[in-house]
Design an enzyme around this catalytic site. Structure first.
Site, PDB file in Angstrom:
ATOM      1  N   HIS A  51       0.814  -1.204   0.000  1.00 32.20           N
ATOM      2  CA  HIS A  51       0.000   0.000   0.000  1.00 32.20           C
ATOM      3  C   HIS A  51       0.856   1.266   0.000  1.00 32.20           C
ATOM      4  CE1 HIS A  51      -4.171  -1.660   1.152  1.00 32.20           C
ATOM      5  NE2 HIS A  51      -4.087  -1.383  -0.114  1.00 32.20           N
ATOM      6  N   ASP A  54     -21.634  -5.385 -20.627  1.00 36.73           N
ATOM      7  CA  ASP A  54     -22.818  -6.236 -20.623  1.00 36.73           C
ATOM      8  C   ASP A  54     -23.213  -6.647 -22.036  1.00 36.73           C
ATOM      9  OD1 ASP A  54     -23.656  -6.891 -18.003  1.00 36.73           O
ATOM     10  OD2 ASP A  54     -24.095  -4.773 -17.663  1.00 36.73           O
ATOM     11  N   CYS A  71     -19.321   3.611 -23.232  1.00 36.25           N
ATOM     12  CA  CYS A  71     -18.802   3.810 -21.872  1.00 36.25           C
ATOM     13  C   CYS A  71     -18.330   2.503 -21.238  1.00 36.25           C
ATOM     14  CB  CYS A  71     -19.853   4.468 -20.978  1.00 36.25           C
ATOM     15  SG  CYS A  71     -21.288   3.428 -20.697  1.00 36.25           S
ATOM     16  N   GLU A  84     -27.008  -2.214 -23.702  1.00 34.46           N
ATOM     17  CA  GLU A  84     -26.296  -3.313 -23.043  1.00 34.46           C
ATOM     18  C   GLU A  84     -26.884  -4.662 -23.440  1.00 34.46           C
ATOM     19  OE1 GLU A  84     -24.895  -1.954 -18.753  1.00 34.46           O
ATOM     20  OE2 GLU A  84     -26.987  -1.436 -19.107  1.00 34.46           O
TER      21      GLU A  84
HETATM   22  C1  PEP Z   1     -21.279  -1.916 -19.231  1.00 38.63           C
HETATM   23  O1  PEP Z   1     -22.024  -2.888 -19.073  1.00 38.63           O
HETATM   24  O2  PEP Z   1     -20.469  -1.818 -20.185  1.00 38.63           O
HETATM   25  C2  PEP Z   1     -21.313  -0.804 -18.272  1.00 38.63           C
HETATM   26  C3  PEP Z   1     -20.664   0.329 -18.511  1.00 38.63           C
HETATM   27  O3  PEP Z   1     -22.005  -0.997 -17.121  1.00 38.63           O
HETATM   28  P1  PEP Z   1     -21.419  -1.824 -15.869  1.00 38.63           P
HETATM   29  O4  PEP Z   1     -20.003  -2.219 -16.208  1.00 38.63           O
HETATM   30  O5  PEP Z   1     -21.504  -0.923 -14.692  1.00 38.63           O
HETATM   31  O6  PEP Z   1     -22.351  -2.995 -15.801  1.00 38.63           O
HETATM   32 MG    MG Z   2     -23.590  -2.771 -17.534  1.00 38.89          MG
END
Ligand code: PEP
Ligand code: MG
Length: 840
Positions: free
Chosen positions: A458, A719, A766, A695
């Site tokens: 750490h 997802d 994202c 997703e």
């Molecule tokens: C994803 O599914 O790409 C996403 C950004 O959501 P999470 O990773 O929080 O499920």
């Molecule tokens: Mg997701």
């Protein structure tokens, strides 16, 4: 079922109570007997498979056909001999018969180097009963020590083919780093929130799931099998909660690969011979510095063995712990994200049930509070040192740190005593604790050199966050450096120049200046808008999980927040956060973003992310059940509170809403309807933009239709990949194949991106792929113009985009869509990137 455990060597048999080590005497690693050896050959105490045998060969464990695990640990603190005098005669995986030779050891070397030669022979006794225990006295190798009677349940629990009882679940560790400190803390927190007795078992050991130190001492690595056991009325919920804790850790690992630790680097030049006037070490934090050697020595805190009355010592102990808790919380609030996380881990240790129970036992036996606490902490450190896992062994520093916090509070001192630093100090020490580093003046500290220490400790993580070059493992040669000597740390190369000439110092100073200038330039470049080679504008946003990350994101050049995972506010607590608490947090994040847009995702909970205060029926397949927008629509009370909090953020319109796990347009209109109602209620005129996450394949394929109701789309590739490939994103054996660059996933992204272009609305990415070097050209080629990545990846992502030509990306992306696998896609992209001179 009866298993006979034989004496592994000649010696004197006695009770575990006589072992001078609280871990064994306290049966933390199981029950059995101890032997004082008179011969140096350890034989198998029963038939079985060798399941653990550290490289130091000072201990071995066997697993019998019935699943029983037996640990034989030669002597106490023999790990410190680092294998000297020990020789393994078998390896992990070997099948052995009772009486087969396992380890040869030199009795003299072990006796001189170890605290004691008492050798515990222990088994886990859950589902088992020890019978015919041998009384204290002499014993010869091969004579019966004790018999273990496995009860029906115990036997079925231990065999892989046995049907799973409702109160247990066997899993394979999906985390790449294994069960290290952070996931252990997540699991412990979840375990504390359920009213069931819950433990984790692995490698024949069992750990209280509420104890971080006990969980770490299991030594569970990636791919290892472990079982969650729960008893009591909430047993089922406990198993779900712990499984969700592991999933959460997995998501964190995926979202922040090696989240707060520096990339482990090997000894830069371990095979090289050091030049004269030079020491070679391991790079903990890369960088270059020149400065004056400055030593700090840790002051030992005296602790009396005997205390006052048990009541007095207990009261003192409680007072000291409360004081430390308050101080650490204050420090956490004042520091950055890394420091806060480390302090969080220390707070877990402070309240750890195993550490506290052992300390309390020692106090009850008449010891002082300080003695009891120190004994307890040291016992846990020894348990960690038994593991063949550097990362876990390095947690010993954190335990030492929390040990000293409490000891200092007991003697009435508030802060570690550390000398003030001179200008441009290079710290020289045997080791360094996180609290010692944070107590130093950052402005005067230019480098750290430790003779011991670990690259993933750490303190190394903190030094990385503070951008201080650091070398560890420099060895005893460090002691020879005189105080005040000019030294040069080349932490990129793992080298420390201990007697540099004046010209070398002058050159080093010039190098430091040049590097400072370059990094300032890079940061500056990340602040500027990002355009591809042909001028196409690409926006780079940050994925955030809390307030601290927002400031970091801005420093790194984020144009806003593309995904705020609001779940962080909802999990690990007994009641839902109030509207006020949510509002404050969202407002703080908006403020940290200083006017940049904030895309706030509605809590993505339910299914595999259960909440204690959100009772949902058991689901056979949580990934396909009530989660994301489906959950919030089934709990309008929680939804209304979150929407009200989001709508109140000032200035109106700054926050945009993002809906997770959308499958059809009705989900968007339902939320929009509720938003409009609440806007009227709150008298908020400004509209709040609403976007949908892509997703599911359903959302990708109906993107054009969704965009009639949604203001924008954001592709959650994590997802989307799992649902397209029908591969669990946390499955350890499918990890290498769960690749977002699979042509099927790319076709869905292409569909969503084209719908966005046609509708003139923004389609962002994202998910984790947005920060993947190989994915960026394909995404741009498919029409994506906004990427949202973890804050640390922003400068590199911008740099990458700036090197690309959109037309070429488009041509390559179209070819990728026609390929047969993710591997083929990666190959093609690698060739393209090499042709434009983009190296990893
Ligand atoms: C994803 O599914 O790409 C996403 C950004 O959501 P999470 O990773 O929080 O499920
Ligand atoms: Mg997701």
């Amino acid at each position: 079922m009866l298993t006979k455990i034989m004496a592994p060597f000649d010696g004197w048999c006695s009770s575990l109570d006589d072992v001078p080590d609280a871990v064994f005497a306290g049966r933390m690693l199981g029950d059995g007997l101890a032997l004082d050896p008179t011969s140096g050959l350890l034989a198998a105490p029963c038939d079985g498979e060798v399941v653990t045998l550290p490289t130091t060969a000072h201990a071995v464990s066997l697993r019998t056909a019935s699943g029983l695990e037996i640990l034989v640990h030669i002597g106490i603190d023999t790990v410190e001999l680092k294998g000297r005098g020990f020789k393994a005669l078998v390896t992990v995986g070997d099948r052995v018969r009772a009486g087969d030779a396992l380890i040869r050891f030199d009795l003299d070397v072990a006796a001189r180097g170890a605290k004691s030669l008492m050798t515990p022979v222990v088994v886990q006794t859950d589902g088992a009963r020890i019978e015919n225990r041998r009384p204290t006295g002499p014993v010869s190798a091969g004579e019966l020590l004790f018999a273990v009677h496995l009860t029906e349940l115990g036997a079925s629990e231990r065999t892989a083919a046995a049907p799973m009882a409702v109160t247990q679940r066997t899993l394979k560790m999906p985390l790449k780093q294994g069960l290290h400190a952070r996931p252990a803390a997540l699991i412990a927190q979840r375990a504390k929130s359920v009213g069931a007795e819950v433990s984790l078992r692995a490698h024949g050991k069992s750990a209280n799931a509420r104890s971080v130190v006990a969980l770490m001492a299991l030594g569970v690595r990636h791919g290892d099998e472990f079982t969650i056991h729960a008893g009591g009325p909430e047993a089922g919920a406990a198993i779900e909660a712990l499984t969700a804790g592991i999933d959460e850790a997995l998501r964190m690992e995926a979202a922040h690969p090696t989240p707060s630790s520096p990339p482990p680097r090997s000894a830069a030049s371990a095979s090289e011979v050091p030049r004269s006037g030079e020491l070679i070490g391991v790079t903990a934090v890369a960088g270059f510095a020149v400065g004056r050697a400055t030593r700090i020595e840790r002051r030992a805190i005296e602790v009396a063995e005997r205390g006052g009355s048990v009541e007095q010592e207990r009261a003192e102990f409680e007072r000291a712990q409360n004081e430390v808790r308050t101080r650490l919380k204050r420090m956490a609030n004042a520091g950055g994200a890394t420091r806060r996380e480390i302090i969080k881990a220390h707070l877990e240790f402070l309240d750890d049930p195993t550490l506290n129970a052992t300390a309390q036992e020692s106090i009850a036996a008449g010891h002082s509070a300080g003695f009891g606490w120190r004994e307890s902490v040291r016992a846990s450190i020894r348990a960690l040192e038994l593991l063949d896992d550097t990362r876990l062994r390095e947690r010993a520093d954190d335990l030492l740190d929390i040990e000293s916090h409490v000891l200092m509070a007991l003697v009435g001192e508030a802060k570690p005593m550390i000398l003030p630093l001179p200008e441009r100090a290079v710290l020289i020490a045997a080791d360094l604790l996180p609290s010692e580093l944070t107590a130093l003046d950052r402005q005067r500290l230019v480098g750290i050199c430790l003779s011991g220490g670990g690259a993933t400790s750490h303190v190394a993580i903190l030094a990385a966050a503070m951008e201080i070059p650091m070398l560890v493992g420099l060895g005893s040669g460090l002691r020879e450096i005189a105080e005040g000597t000019m030294v040069i740390i080349d932490a990129d190369q793992g080298r420390l120049q201990t007697t540099p000439s004046e010209p070398a110092v002058a050159t080093a100073r010039a190098t430091v200046e040049a590097r400072l200038l370059r990094s300032a330039e890079q940061r500056l470049a990340a602040q500027a808008d990002c355009h591809a080679q042909d001028g196409t504008r690409v926006e780079v946003y940050a994925n955030l999980g809390n307030v601290a990350e927002a400031s970091l994101a801005v420093e790194n050049g984020a144009e806003g927040c593309g995904l705020l995972r609001t779940e962080f506010l909802f999990i690990d607590r007994d009641t839902a956060p109030s509207e006020e608490e949510q509002f404050q947090t969202y407002q703080d994040i908006a403020a940290a973003l200083s006017g940049r847009p904030l895309i706030l995702r509605l809590m993505d909970v339910g299914g595999d992310k259960p909440l204690k205060y959100l009772p949902l029926p058991h689901e056979d397949n949580p990934a396909l059940g009530l989660r994301g927008v489906r959950t919030v629509l089934s709990r309008p009370d929680l939804l209304r509170t979150q929407l009200r909090a989001a709508l109140r953020v000032a200035p109106p319109g700054r926050v945009r809403l993002l809906l997770p796990m959308v499958t059809d347009a009705s989900e968007i209109t339902a939320i929009r309807g509720m938003c409009d109602e609440l806007r009227a209620e709150l008298k908020r005129g400004a509209n709040m933009e609403i976007g949908a996450m892509v997703e599911t394949p359903a959302a990708a394929l109906t993107a054009a239709r969704l965009l009639r109701d949604a203001d924008f789309l954001s592709i959650g590739s994590n997802d989307l990949t799992q649902y397209t490939l029908a591969m669990d994103r946390g499955h350890p054996e499918l990890a290498s194949r769960t690749d977002a660059l699979h042509p099927a996933v790319l076709k869905l992204i292409a569909a969503a991106a084209s719908a966005g272009v046609a509708a003139g609305k923004m389609v962002a990415v994202c998910g984790g792929m947005a920060a993947d070097r190989a994915a960026v050209p394909v995404l741009l080629g498919l029409g994506v113009r906004e990427l949202s990545v973890v804050p640390g990846a922003i400068p590199a992502t911008k740099r990458r985009v700036r090197s690309l030509r959109i037309l070429e990306c488009r041509e390559m992306a179209l070819r990728c869509l026609e390929l047969g696998s993710a591997a083929e896609v990666r190959l093609l992209i690698d060739q393209y990137l090499a042709s434009v001179g983009d190296s990893p």
